[in-house]
Motif scaffolding. Structure first.
Motif, PDB file in Angstrom:
ATOM      1  N   LEU A  32       0.819  -1.207   0.000  1.00  0.00           N
ATOM      2  CA  LEU A  32       0.000   0.000   0.000  1.00  0.00           C
ATOM      3  C   LEU A  32       0.858   1.264   0.000  1.00  0.00           C
ATOM      4  O   LEU A  32       0.541   2.243  -0.676  1.00  0.00           O
ATOM      5  N   ALA A  33       1.969   1.245   0.710  1.00  0.00           N
ATOM      6  CA  ALA A  33       2.877   2.389   0.722  1.00  0.00           C
ATOM      7  C   ALA A  33       3.474   2.625  -0.664  1.00  0.00           C
ATOM      8  O   ALA A  33       3.747   3.769  -1.039  1.00  0.00           O
ATOM      9  N   GLU A  34       3.645   1.577  -1.432  1.00  0.00           N
ATOM     10  CA  GLU A  34       4.213   1.696  -2.779  1.00  0.00           C
ATOM     11  C   GLU A  34       3.203   2.238  -3.793  1.00  0.00           C
ATOM     12  O   GLU A  34       3.514   3.130  -4.568  1.00  0.00           O
ATOM     13  N   VAL A  35       1.981   1.693  -3.799  1.00  0.00           N
ATOM     14  CA  VAL A  35       1.025   2.051  -4.853  1.00  0.00           C
ATOM     15  C   VAL A  35      -0.122   2.937  -4.399  1.00  0.00           C
ATOM     16  O   VAL A  35      -0.804   3.530  -5.227  1.00  0.00           O
ATOM     17  N   GLY A  36      -0.376   3.009  -3.112  1.00  0.00           N
ATOM     18  CA  GLY A  36      -1.499   3.797  -2.620  1.00  0.00           C
ATOM     19  C   GLY A  36      -2.819   3.079  -2.828  1.00  0.00           C
ATOM     20  O   GLY A  36      -2.874   1.945  -3.299  1.00  0.00           O
ATOM     21  N   LEU A  37      -3.895   3.764  -2.488  1.00  0.00           N
ATOM     22  CA  LEU A  37      -5.222   3.181  -2.623  1.00  0.00           C
ATOM     23  C   LEU A  37      -5.622   3.090  -4.094  1.00  0.00           C
ATOM     24  O   LEU A  37      -5.201   3.912  -4.919  1.00  0.00           O
ATOM     25  N   LYS A  38      -6.455   2.129  -4.397  1.00  0.00           N
ATOM     26  CA  LYS A  38      -6.953   1.928  -5.757  1.00  0.00           C
ATOM     27  C   LYS A  38      -7.729   3.172  -6.193  1.00  0.00           C
ATOM     28  O   LYS A  38      -8.685   3.576  -5.533  1.00  0.00           O
ATOM     29  N   SER A  40      -9.799   3.790  -8.728  1.00  0.00           N
ATOM     30  CA  SER A  40     -11.180   3.597  -9.171  1.00  0.00           C
ATOM     31  C   SER A  40     -11.453   2.112  -9.377  1.00  0.00           C
ATOM     32  O   SER A  40     -10.520   1.298  -9.386  1.00  0.00           O
ATOM     33  N   GLY A  41     -12.706   1.782  -9.582  1.00  0.00           N
ATOM     34  CA  GLY A  41     -13.076   0.392  -9.822  1.00  0.00           C
ATOM     35  C   GLY A  41     -12.568  -0.150 -11.139  1.00  0.00           C
ATOM     36  O   GLY A  41     -12.542  -1.366 -11.346  1.00  0.00           O
ATOM     37  N   SER A  42     -12.131   0.720 -12.032  1.00  0.00           N
ATOM     38  CA  SER A  42     -11.625   0.259 -13.324  1.00  0.00           C
ATOM     39  C   SER A  42     -10.112   0.042 -13.327  1.00  0.00           C
ATOM     40  O   SER A  42      -9.546  -0.330 -14.353  1.00  0.00           O
ATOM     41  N   HIS A  43      -9.460   0.258 -12.203  1.00  0.00           N
ATOM     42  CA  HIS A  43      -8.014   0.049 -12.101  1.00  0.00           C
ATOM     43  C   HIS A  43      -7.700  -1.301 -11.460  1.00  0.00           C
ATOM     44  O   HIS A  43      -8.394  -1.735 -10.548  1.00  0.00           O
ATOM     45  N   THR A  44      -6.659  -1.936 -11.955  1.00  0.00           N
ATOM     46  CA  THR A  44      -6.111  -3.139 -11.342  1.00  0.00           C
ATOM     47  C   THR A  44      -4.600  -2.966 -11.260  1.00  0.00           C
ATOM     48  O   THR A  44      -4.026  -2.086 -11.903  1.00  0.00           O
ATOM     49  N   ARG A  65      -7.155  -0.875 -20.463  1.00  0.00           N
ATOM     50  CA  ARG A  65      -6.561  -0.341 -21.691  1.00  0.00           C
ATOM     51  C   ARG A  65      -5.069  -0.081 -21.513  1.00  0.00           C
ATOM     52  O   ARG A  65      -4.253  -0.431 -22.366  1.00  0.00           O
ATOM     53  N   GLU A  66      -4.695   0.548 -20.406  1.00  0.00           N
ATOM     54  CA  GLU A  66      -3.278   0.817 -20.138  1.00  0.00           C
ATOM     55  C   GLU A  66      -2.485  -0.485 -20.040  1.00  0.00           C
ATOM     56  O   GLU A  66      -1.370  -0.586 -20.546  1.00  0.00           O
ATOM     57  N   GLN A  67      -3.083  -1.490 -19.401  1.00  0.00           N
ATOM     58  CA  GLN A  67      -2.390  -2.767 -19.281  1.00  0.00           C
ATOM     59  C   GLN A  67      -2.222  -3.442 -20.634  1.00  0.00           C
ATOM     60  O   GLN A  67      -1.179  -4.036 -20.907  1.00  0.00           O
TER      61      GLN A  67
END
Length: 70
Positions: A32-38, A40-44, A65-67
């Motif tokens: 969590l310290a590295e990436v932070g909170l999600k 939005s629901g469309s992010h993985t 799409r980014e992935q």
């Protein structure tokens, strides 16, 4: 993420754990310290370099799409 890398019964294991991809965060807090909170629901979670592990400096939140572009 953990199941894909460590559970041979996971449907995606052949693309992750069987290739040697591992989760190298020692705790959820470190992750969590590295990436932070999600955002939005469309992010993985995404690995920036697909040949490296889930590790500091190689993970980010991304849309499908980014992935696909990665």
């Amino acid at each position: 993420m953990r199941a894909r890398c460590s559970n041979p019964k996971n449907v995606s294991y052949h693309n992750y754990g069987a290739r040697g991809i591992r989760v190298l965060f020692h705790s959820f807090d470190a992750f969590l310290a590295e990436v932070g909170l999600k955002p939005s629901g469309s992010h993985t979670i995404d690995r920036i370099d697909n040949d490296r592990h889930y590790e500091v400096g190689n993970v980010r939140w991304a849309t499908r799409r980014e992935q696909n572009l990665n």
